[in-house]
Design a protein around this motif. Structure first.
Motif, PDB file in Angstrom:
ATOM      1  N   LEU A   1       0.885  -1.159   0.000  1.00 41.64           N
ATOM      2  CA  LEU A   1       0.000   0.000   0.000  1.00 41.64           C
ATOM      3  C   LEU A   1       0.929   1.216   0.000  1.00 41.64           C
ATOM      4  CD1 LEU A   1      -3.164   0.681   0.701  1.00 41.64           C
ATOM      5  CD2 LEU A   1      -2.054   1.646   2.697  1.00 41.64           C
ATOM      6  N   THR A   2       0.732   2.112  -0.978  1.00 41.21           N
ATOM      7  CA  THR A   2       1.626   3.262  -1.075  1.00 41.21           C
ATOM      8  C   THR A   2       0.867   4.548  -0.777  1.00 41.21           C
ATOM      9  OG1 THR A   2       2.737   2.076  -2.838  1.00 41.21           O
ATOM     10  CG2 THR A   2       3.325   4.385  -2.576  1.00 41.21           C
ATOM     11  N   ILE A   3       1.387   5.294   0.192  1.00 36.95           N
ATOM     12  CA  ILE A   3       0.797   6.602   0.506  1.00 36.95           C
ATOM     13  C   ILE A   3       1.832   7.642   0.096  1.00 36.95           C
ATOM     14  CG2 ILE A   3      -0.123   8.095   2.324  1.00 36.95           C
ATOM     15  CD1 ILE A   3      -0.728   5.587   3.962  1.00 36.95           C
ATOM     16  N   MET A   4       1.402   8.641  -0.687  1.00 39.67           N
ATOM     17  CA  MET A   4       2.357   9.672  -1.116  1.00 39.67           C
ATOM     18  C   MET A   4       1.837  11.050  -0.727  1.00 39.67           C
ATOM     19  SD  MET A   4       3.764   8.310  -4.749  1.00 39.67           S
ATOM     20  CE  MET A   4       2.233   8.254  -5.579  1.00 39.67           C
ATOM     21  N   VAL A   5       2.759  11.877  -0.232  1.00 40.87           N
ATOM     22  CA  VAL A   5       2.402  13.265   0.084  1.00 40.87           C
ATOM     23  C   VAL A   5       3.286  14.159  -0.783  1.00 40.87           C
ATOM     24  CG1 VAL A   5       2.257  15.024   1.883  1.00 40.87           C
ATOM     25  CG2 VAL A   5       1.785  12.643   2.449  1.00 40.87           C
ATOM     26  N   ASP A   6       2.661  14.857  -1.719  1.00 36.13           N
ATOM     27  CA  ASP A   6       3.408  15.734  -2.641  1.00 36.13           C
ATOM     28  C   ASP A   6       3.169  17.190  -2.261  1.00 36.13           C
ATOM     29  OD1 ASP A   6       3.820  13.386  -3.918  1.00 36.13           O
ATOM     30  OD2 ASP A   6       2.836  13.937  -5.801  1.00 36.13           O
ATOM     31  N   ASP A   7       4.254  17.970  -2.265  1.00 38.26           N
ATOM     32  CA  ASP A   7       4.038  19.405  -2.071  1.00 38.26           C
ATOM     33  C   ASP A   7       4.701  20.153  -3.218  1.00 38.26           C
ATOM     34  OD1 ASP A   7       6.787  20.227  -1.446  1.00 38.26           O
ATOM     35  OD2 ASP A   7       6.521  19.100   0.408  1.00 38.26           O
ATOM     36  N   SER A   8       4.503  21.470  -3.270  1.00 36.14           N
ATOM     37  CA  SER A   8       5.096  22.268  -4.350  1.00 36.14           C
ATOM     38  C   SER A   8       6.089  23.270  -3.769  1.00 36.14           C
ATOM     39  CB  SER A   8       4.006  23.010  -5.119  1.00 36.14           C
ATOM     40  OG  SER A   8       2.933  22.158  -5.379  1.00 36.14           O
ATOM     41  N   GLY A   9       6.766  22.846  -2.689  1.00 42.38           N
ATOM     42  CA  GLY A   9       7.737  23.727  -2.033  1.00 42.38           C
ATOM     43  C   GLY A   9       9.076  23.730  -2.744  1.00 42.38           C
ATOM     44  N   SER A  10      10.103  24.130  -1.998  1.00 43.62           N
ATOM     45  CA  SER A  10      11.428  24.255  -2.614  1.00 43.62           C
ATOM     46  C   SER A  10      12.092  22.894  -2.812  1.00 43.62           C
ATOM     47  CB  SER A  10      12.302  25.132  -1.730  1.00 43.62           C
ATOM     48  OG  SER A  10      12.235  24.629  -0.416  1.00 43.62           O
ATOM     49  N   GLY A  11      11.543  21.852  -2.213  1.00 45.13           N
ATOM     50  CA  GLY A  11      12.109  20.514  -2.372  1.00 45.13           C
ATOM     51  C   GLY A  11      13.273  20.267  -1.429  1.00 45.13           C
ATOM     52  N   ILE A  12      13.798  19.038  -1.469  1.00 45.69           N
ATOM     53  CA  ILE A  12      14.891  18.671  -0.570  1.00 45.69           C
ATOM     54  C   ILE A  12      16.089  18.246  -1.409  1.00 45.69           C
ATOM     55  CG2 ILE A  12      15.591  16.950   1.162  1.00 45.69           C
ATOM     56  CD1 ILE A  12      12.591  17.072   2.031  1.00 45.69           C
TER      57      ILE A  12
ATOM     58  N   GLY B   1       6.944  -2.622   9.663  1.00 45.91           N
ATOM     59  CA  GLY B   1       7.524  -3.411   8.570  1.00 45.91           C
ATOM     60  C   GLY B   1       7.497  -2.649   7.252  1.00 45.91           C
ATOM     61  N   GLY B   2       7.273  -1.346   7.327  1.00 42.22           N
ATOM     62  CA  GLY B   2       7.172  -0.542   6.106  1.00 42.22           C
ATOM     63  C   GLY B   2       8.417   0.272   5.819  1.00 42.22           C
ATOM     64  N   LYS B   3       8.309   1.108   4.785  1.00 45.54           N
ATOM     65  CA  LYS B   3       9.449   1.951   4.393  1.00 45.54           C
ATOM     66  C   LYS B   3       8.957   3.363   4.160  1.00 45.54           C
ATOM     67  CE  LYS B   3      12.549  -1.263   2.182  1.00 45.54           C
ATOM     68  NZ  LYS B   3      12.323  -2.297   1.243  1.00 45.54           N
ATOM     69  N   ILE B   4       9.845   4.318   4.384  1.00 45.85           N
ATOM     70  CA  ILE B   4       9.492   5.712   4.103  1.00 45.85           C
ATOM     71  C   ILE B   4      10.723   6.406   3.544  1.00 45.85           C
ATOM     72  CG2 ILE B   4       9.937   6.402   6.525  1.00 45.85           C
ATOM     73  CD1 ILE B   4       7.775   8.519   6.194  1.00 45.85           C
ATOM     74  N   TRP B   5      10.512   7.209   2.508  1.00 47.93           N
ATOM     75  CA  TRP B   5      11.634   7.957   1.953  1.00 47.93           C
ATOM     76  C   TRP B   5      11.110   9.205   1.253  1.00 47.93           C
ATOM     77  CZ3 TRP B   5       9.710   3.517  -0.323  1.00 47.93           C
ATOM     78  CH2 TRP B   5       9.319   3.604  -1.649  1.00 47.93           C
TER      79      TRP B   5
ATOM     80  N   ARG C   1       7.241  20.786  -9.038  1.00 46.14           N
ATOM     81  CA  ARG C   1       8.365  21.072  -8.166  1.00 46.14           C
ATOM     82  C   ARG C   1       7.994  20.689  -6.729  1.00 46.14           C
ATOM     83  NH1 ARG C   1       7.779  26.483  -5.946  1.00 46.14           N
ATOM     84  NH2 ARG C   1      10.001  26.544  -5.504  1.00 46.14           N
ATOM     85  N   GLY C   2       9.008  20.581  -5.872  1.00 47.53           N
ATOM     86  CA  GLY C   2       8.733  20.223  -4.493  1.00 47.53           C
ATOM     87  C   GLY C   2       9.152  18.799  -4.186  1.00 47.53           C
ATOM     88  N   SER C   3       8.725  18.304  -3.026  1.00 51.96           N
ATOM     89  CA  SER C   3       9.137  16.945  -2.656  1.00 51.96           C
ATOM     90  C   SER C   3       7.947  16.002  -2.578  1.00 51.96           C
ATOM     91  CB  SER C   3       9.888  16.930  -1.339  1.00 51.96           C
ATOM     92  OG  SER C   3       9.639  18.070  -0.596  1.00 51.96           O
ATOM     93  N   ARG C   4       8.293  14.721  -2.696  1.00 51.19           N
ATOM     94  CA  ARG C   4       7.291  13.658  -2.567  1.00 51.19           C
ATOM     95  C   ARG C   4       7.756  12.712  -1.466  1.00 51.19           C
ATOM     96  NH1 ARG C   4       5.290  10.272  -7.622  1.00 51.19           N
ATOM     97  NH2 ARG C   4       3.744  11.947  -7.517  1.00 51.19           N
ATOM     98  N   PHE C   5       6.973  12.608  -0.393  1.00 48.95           N
ATOM     99  CA  PHE C   5       7.277  11.632   0.654  1.00 48.95           C
ATOM    100  C   PHE C   5       6.477  10.368   0.353  1.00 48.95           C
ATOM    101  CE2 PHE C   5       9.028  15.284   2.632  1.00 48.95           C
ATOM    102  CZ  PHE C   5      10.030  14.797   3.459  1.00 48.95           C
ATOM    103  N   VAL C   6       7.187   9.240   0.292  1.00 52.82           N
ATOM    104  CA  VAL C   6       6.523   7.978  -0.053  1.00 52.82           C
ATOM    105  C   VAL C   6       6.553   7.068   1.168  1.00 52.82           C
ATOM    106  CG1 VAL C   6       6.451   6.061  -1.703  1.00 52.82           C
ATOM    107  CG2 VAL C   6       7.497   8.231  -2.363  1.00 52.82           C
ATOM    108  N   LEU C   7       5.407   6.497   1.481  1.00 54.53           N
ATOM    109  CA  LEU C   7       5.300   5.586   2.619  1.00 54.53           C
ATOM    110  C   LEU C   7       4.744   4.267   2.081  1.00 54.53           C
ATOM    111  CD1 LEU C   7       3.489   6.851   5.786  1.00 54.53           C
ATOM    112  CD2 LEU C   7       3.465   4.502   5.132  1.00 54.53           C
TER     113      LEU C   7
END
Ligand code: ADP
Length: 369
Positions: free
Chosen positions: A274-285, A323-327, A336-342
């Motif tokens: 199951l993939t949860i993604m949080v995308d923003d339009s900030g300056s990114g990482i 037992g999951g992963k996050i990056w 533009r911005g970052s995407r956090f994937v869980l």
């Protein structure tokens, strides 16, 4: 175990002496048997930079015997004919032992200085963390006290607009304070291993709506888009802790991007994940910080104030305990911005109670952060 360690050290010392002796043997026709002593001496000094006192003493004693037996005439006997050769051999032994020990003392001093330096750096870090937490506690408290005092003013009581502004300020500052205290408490619970997973089957849509409901006020300046795939299976998770993870990701997306910009939360199923993604339009990482931001107390240099660097480290510990992963990754242009994937495993066996207790894993995982 200790005996094995000692015999290994012994073998290494002998091997080292064999190599030096072969080298000396090859050079002897050119330099003569007396200068061979210098080759052994260089060997002992080199050993002194790496070995323990017992190894140095052993090497000094054995090298004196080897020199005597194989190099000093008459060879292949321990008998030394010339009195100056006897003197030379005894002097060699004394110098070899002293030089070896001196080299080792220098090494110990260097190690002590390095330890002392690390301690000083860690104290500086603790001080910086303490300063940052004190600042983070003080800022909302000052707002709350200031607004509450202003609310007692007769003029303000009559001005509805001013009253609602001040009340809103108090609510926002209290939520910020609450979040900070929650993060600090989680950190201390995770550190002590006192946090337990309360696993149960949940609908991911419930998790998303509970989280967004809680964050309504704090995300009101952004455009929130939610995309949840149809017919997702139930997931076994700790609802409150996962809500905390999602909150931290969404609040970061709001804190590190312009007001009015879009935050997208999407949930999908890919085979067993199951993939949860949080995308923003900030300056990114920037790439070099992608791993570091998940460390306790880490903040990217120049980050706006209003954080302690704890949220993502807590999220990582909780997700891994499930037992999951996050990056994090950069969003593909033109976005533009970052995407956090869980990613959470949907495999039932993974979270089965017959498997290692996830609550135990939680403290283990946290301890190496
Ligand atoms: P905090 O936000 O309290 O500083 P976090 O652990 O949540 O702590 O985040 C660590 C750091 O990662 C932040 O200080 C910030 O520099 C960076 N960061 C986190 N999320 C984002 C994001 N969505 N966009 C840009 N930078 C981010």
């Amino acid at each position: 175990m200790k005996a094995k360690y000692h015999s290994r050290k012994f073998v290494i010392t002998i091997l080292f002496l064999v190599i030096v002796s072969i080298f000396a043997w090859l050079l002897m026709p050119v330099i003569g048997y007396r200068a061979v002593g210098f080759i052994f001496l260089i060997g002992i000094v080199a050993l002194g930079t790496l070995a323990s006192p017992s190894q140095i003493f052993l090497a000094a004693f054995l090298s004196a015997l080897i020199w005597n037996y194989f190099f000093i005439p008459p060879t292949l006997t321990f008998f030394i004919h010339a009195p100056d050769d006897i003197m030379m051999c005894i002097t060699y032994l004394a110098v070899a032992v002293a030089t070896g020990f001196l080299a080792q003392r220098i090494r110990q001093h260097e190690a002590a200085a390095l330890k002392a330096k690390q301690l000083e750096e860690s104290e500086k870090l603790h001080q910086a963390i303490l300063n940052s937490i004190s600042h983070e506690l003080k800022t909302p408290l000052t707002t709350i006290i200031g607004s509450a005092t202003a609310l007692q003013d007769d003029k303000t009581i009559q001005d509805e607009e001013a009253r609602s502004q001040l009340t809103l300020g108090i609510i926002e500052a209290s939520s910020r304070l609450n979040r900070l205290i929650e993060n600090l408490l989680d950190t201390s619970r995770l550190d002590s291993g006192a946090m337990k997973l309360n696993l149960d089957w949940h609908d991911i849509s419930d998790l998303v709506s509970a989280t967004l409901g809680r964050l309504q006020d704090l995300t009101k300046n952004h455009v929130l888009e939610v995309k949840i795939a149809d017919r997702l299976p139930l997931v076994k998770l700790d609802f409150a802790l996962m809500e905390h993870v999602l909150s931290n990701l969404i609040l970061n997306a709001a804190n590190y991007s312009e007001p009015g910009s879009r935050i997208t939360l999407s949930v999908n199923q890919n085979e067993n994940d199951l993939t949860i993604m949080v995308d923003d339009s900030g300056s990114g990482i920037p790439k070099e910080y992608e791993k570091m931001i998940f460390q306790k107390f880490y903040r990217i240099p120049g980050s706006p104030s209003g954080g302690t660097g704890l949220g993502l480290s807590i999220a990582l510990a909780i997700v891994e305990a499930h037992g999951g992963k996050i990056w994090v990754e950069q969003r593909q242009p033109p976005a533009r911005g970052s995407r956090f994937v869980l990613k959470l495993k949907l495999d039932e066996a993974k979270l089965d109670s017959s498997k290692p207790n996830p609550s135990e894993k939680l403290s283990d995982d946290w301890s190496h952060l």
